[in-house]
Design an enzyme around this catalytic site. Structure first.
Site, PDB file in Angstrom:
ATOM      1  N   GLU A  92       0.820  -1.206   0.000  1.00 34.99           N
ATOM      2  CA  GLU A  92       0.000   0.000   0.000  1.00 34.99           C
ATOM      3  C   GLU A  92       0.854   1.257   0.000  1.00 34.99           C
ATOM      4  O   GLU A  92       1.929   1.295   0.581  1.00 34.99           O
ATOM      5  CB  GLU A  92      -0.863   0.026   1.274  1.00 34.99           C
ATOM      6  N   CYS A 105       3.193   8.265   1.452  1.00 36.57           N
ATOM      7  CA  CYS A 105       3.605   7.285   2.454  1.00 36.57           C
ATOM      8  C   CYS A 105       3.812   5.967   1.716  1.00 36.57           C
ATOM      9  O   CYS A 105       2.905   5.489   1.032  1.00 36.57           O
ATOM     10  CB  CYS A 105       2.509   7.146   3.505  1.00 36.57           C
ATOM     11  N   CYS A 112       5.639  -7.806   7.465  1.00 38.61           N
ATOM     12  CA  CYS A 112       6.619  -7.290   8.419  1.00 38.61           C
ATOM     13  C   CYS A 112       6.911  -8.346   9.468  1.00 38.61           C
ATOM     14  O   CYS A 112       6.029  -9.105   9.863  1.00 38.61           O
ATOM     15  CB  CYS A 112       6.065  -6.030   9.094  1.00 38.61           C
ATOM     16  N   CYS A 116       4.593  -6.102  16.122  1.00 40.13           N
ATOM     17  CA  CYS A 116       3.911  -5.165  17.022  1.00 40.13           C
ATOM     18  C   CYS A 116       2.440  -5.579  17.146  1.00 40.13           C
ATOM     19  O   CYS A 116       1.778  -5.869  16.155  1.00 40.13           O
ATOM     20  CB  CYS A 116       4.025  -3.731  16.506  1.00 40.13           C
ATOM     21  N   CYS A 119      -0.601  -3.783  15.179  1.00 38.90           N
ATOM     22  CA  CYS A 119      -0.386  -3.439  13.776  1.00 38.90           C
ATOM     23  C   CYS A 119      -0.922  -4.501  12.819  1.00 38.90           C
ATOM     24  O   CYS A 119      -0.692  -5.700  13.012  1.00 38.90           O
ATOM     25  CB  CYS A 119       1.119  -3.261  13.553  1.00 38.90           C
ATOM     26  N   GLY A 159       5.830  -2.630   6.652  1.00 44.00           N
ATOM     27  CA  GLY A 159       7.218  -3.080   6.755  1.00 44.00           C
ATOM     28  C   GLY A 159       8.071  -2.224   7.669  1.00 44.00           C
ATOM     29  O   GLY A 159       7.697  -1.125   8.052  1.00 44.00           O
ATOM     30  N   GLU A 160       9.234  -2.778   8.019  1.00 40.02           N
ATOM     31  CA  GLU A 160      10.201  -2.054   8.842  1.00 40.02           C
ATOM     32  C   GLU A 160      11.362  -1.643   7.914  1.00 40.02           C
ATOM     33  O   GLU A 160      12.152  -2.494   7.486  1.00 40.02           O
ATOM     34  CB  GLU A 160      10.677  -2.971   9.983  1.00 40.02           C
ATOM     35  N   SER A 191      10.456   5.982   9.453  1.00 39.60           N
ATOM     36  CA  SER A 191       9.949   5.567  10.758  1.00 39.60           C
ATOM     37  C   SER A 191      10.444   4.160  11.086  1.00 39.60           C
ATOM     38  O   SER A 191      10.410   3.270  10.247  1.00 39.60           O
ATOM     39  CB  SER A 191       8.419   5.589  10.719  1.00 39.60           C
ATOM     40  N   SER A 214       9.103   4.865  16.645  1.00 37.60           N
ATOM     41  CA  SER A 214       7.827   4.366  17.175  1.00 37.60           C
ATOM     42  C   SER A 214       8.061   3.925  18.611  1.00 37.60           C
ATOM     43  O   SER A 214       8.558   2.841  18.865  1.00 37.60           O
ATOM     44  CB  SER A 214       7.341   3.181  16.333  1.00 37.60           C
ATOM     45  N   LEU A 215       7.706   4.795  19.533  1.00 40.79           N
ATOM     46  CA  LEU A 215       8.006   4.529  20.946  1.00 40.79           C
ATOM     47  C   LEU A 215       6.825   3.836  21.632  1.00 40.79           C
ATOM     48  O   LEU A 215       6.951   2.758  22.169  1.00 40.79           O
ATOM     49  CB  LEU A 215       8.382   5.839  21.640  1.00 40.79           C
ATOM     50  N   HIS A 216       5.692   4.487  21.636  1.00 39.98           N
ATOM     51  CA  HIS A 216       4.411   3.887  22.055  1.00 39.98           C
ATOM     52  C   HIS A 216       4.286   3.496  23.521  1.00 39.98           C
ATOM     53  O   HIS A 216       3.251   2.967  23.920  1.00 39.98           O
ATOM     54  CB  HIS A 216       4.048   2.659  21.209  1.00 39.98           C
ATOM     55  N   ASN A 298      -5.489   2.999  15.399  1.00 43.07           N
ATOM     56  CA  ASN A 298      -6.516   2.564  14.453  1.00 43.07           C
ATOM     57  C   ASN A 298      -6.921   1.154  14.828  1.00 43.07           C
ATOM     58  O   ASN A 298      -6.064   0.284  14.954  1.00 43.07           O
ATOM     59  CB  ASN A 298      -5.962   2.565  13.031  1.00 43.07           C
ATOM     60  N   CYS A 341      -2.270   1.984   7.575  1.00 41.86           N
ATOM     61  CA  CYS A 341      -1.517   1.008   6.803  1.00 41.86           C
ATOM     62  C   CYS A 341      -1.820  -0.435   7.074  1.00 41.86           C
ATOM     63  O   CYS A 341      -2.130  -0.826   8.165  1.00 41.86           O
ATOM     64  CB  CYS A 341      -0.048   1.262   7.027  1.00 41.86           C
TER      65      CYS A 341
END
Ligand code: SAH
Length: 358
Positions: A92, A105, A112, A116, A119, A159-160, A191, A214-216, A298, A341
């Site tokens: 995407e 984006c 991935c 996480c 995700c 993806g990372e 990111s 990406s801390l979260h 999301n 995403c």
């Protein structure tokens, strides 16, 4: 037989080597490079003869991702593409319109491996890395399809990116090339969930892109519970790498913080986050500019996580600000087209597998 080379993945020197190997003059690379980087296949090049094209076709291919699905938001004009790659896999990309221009984006891998918990992209694991050509192809195909000039890139799709390090770095260099898309490094952000060794490798290259972390979560216990990578690279190690990155590049780092109801959205978590960032990144001798992006999660059917309420989000932001940390709540673009995403690819996969996609 040797595998054919992918023309869009080649830098100018590599293109020259390839052209020389089939008996073409050196200047041919200069003639072709810019056209390739703007989405023109050799067949479309009026200044390249038929013989040259035939020789080239025997050793190389040119292809762009195909638009398999395209959704346009009625709310804000955000465009979401589901691109099909040459082997049938899909990724995407999202075109977003801001006052200062259009930003895309893009995805960096098919699936991935990072796992996480909130995700959608990681649910089926990592299928494969995207090639340099496929990374560039998303930008070029979207620019061609939309007729828009793309001025910025965020690597925040599926993806990372640092798990596909070499291809991503070559992509950055090519997309920045003055004869190519010519997108300035300052308009590119990458990111990452926090692969510390790769952050150091990226810092060593000193490309002036923006790094997003990406801390979260404000502590290891909470972070490890939602991001498995934290067990390999805990928060202290990650923030140390951020300091080194800043020291090397002078570029500010932004932190992503996804707010999940009941998990990481309490005012105390905001307080701890502010303390953590202030203590780790602001010493008497250096004060790193810090910015936190708050993203109400999301909701993804399979994860069961719920987005933090409006009030909790506002409160969280206020506590950060009170403690000296600049924070903004991410404006949600394309809310009506599932623009976040991984979800479109998931839906497409489910359909292919004949799963009931309620
Ligand atoms: N792998 C990279 C880039 C891709 S994800 C990374 O981890 O940073 C881009 C951003 O979206 C990350 O901050 C990621 O944590 C976040 N994200 C993933 N799933 C999400 C969801 N369901 N809701 C909100 N943000 C999400």
């Amino acid at each position: 037989m040797e595998e054919k080379q992918d023309l869009l993945s080649l830098d100018k020197a590599e293109l020259e080597t390839l052209l020389l190997s089939i008996g073409e003059p050196r200047y041919r690379a200069a003639q072709m490079f810019s056209q390739l980087q703007h989405g023109r296949a050799p067949e479309e090049m009026t200044n390249i003869g038929k013989q040259t094209r035939e020789k080239l076709a025997a050793v190389a291919v040119y292809s762009l991702p195909r638009v398999r699905q395209k959704l346009v938001s009625a709310l804000d004009g955000t465009v979401k593409y589901l691109f099909e790659l040459a082997d049938g896999h899909c990724v995407e990309s999202v075109l977003m319109h801001y006052e200062h221009g259009t930003t895309i984006c893009i995805s960096s891998q098919v699936g991935c491996a990072m796992g996480c918990k909130f995700c959608a992209s990681t649910i089926g694991g990592r299928v494969r890395n995207l090639t340099v050509s496929e990374l560039l192809g998303q930008v070029i195909a979207a620019a061609r399809d939309s007729g828009e000039r793309i001025g910025g890139i965020v690597m925040m799709g599926i993806g990372e990116p640092l798990d596909n390090f070499d291809n991503v770095v070559k992509f950055l260099q090519l997309v920045n090339h003055p004869e190519g898309q010519n997108i300035g490094y300052r308009h590119i952000s990458l990111s990452t969930c926090g692969l510390v060794d790769r952050i150091d490798r990226l810092a060593a290259l000193a490309l002036p892109i923006t790094l997003s972390i990406s801390l979260h979560a404000p502590d290891d216990e909470t972070r490890s519970a939602i991001m498995p990578i934290n067990r390999r690279y805990p928060i202290a190690a990650l923030l140390d790498a951020c300091r080194r990155y800043y020291a090397k590049t002078g570029r500010r780092i932004s932190f992503e913080y996804t707010l999940i109801a009941g998990k990481n959205d309490a005012p105390e978590a905001a307080k701890r986050l502010a303390l953590l960032l202030n203590r780790s990144l602001r010493t008497r001798t250096e004060s790193m500019p810090i910015h936190v992006n708050l993203i109400p999660v999301n909701e993804v059917e399979e994860t069961g996580f719920q987005r933090a309420g409006k009030q909790a989000v506002a409160r969280f932001a206020a506590v950060l600000e009170e403690n000296g940390i600049r924070a903004t709540v991410r404006r949600k673009l394309g809310a009506d087209i599932n623009a976040s995403c991984g979800q479109l690819r998931r839906a497409d996969l489910k359909e292919k597998n004949g799963e009931n996609n309620k």
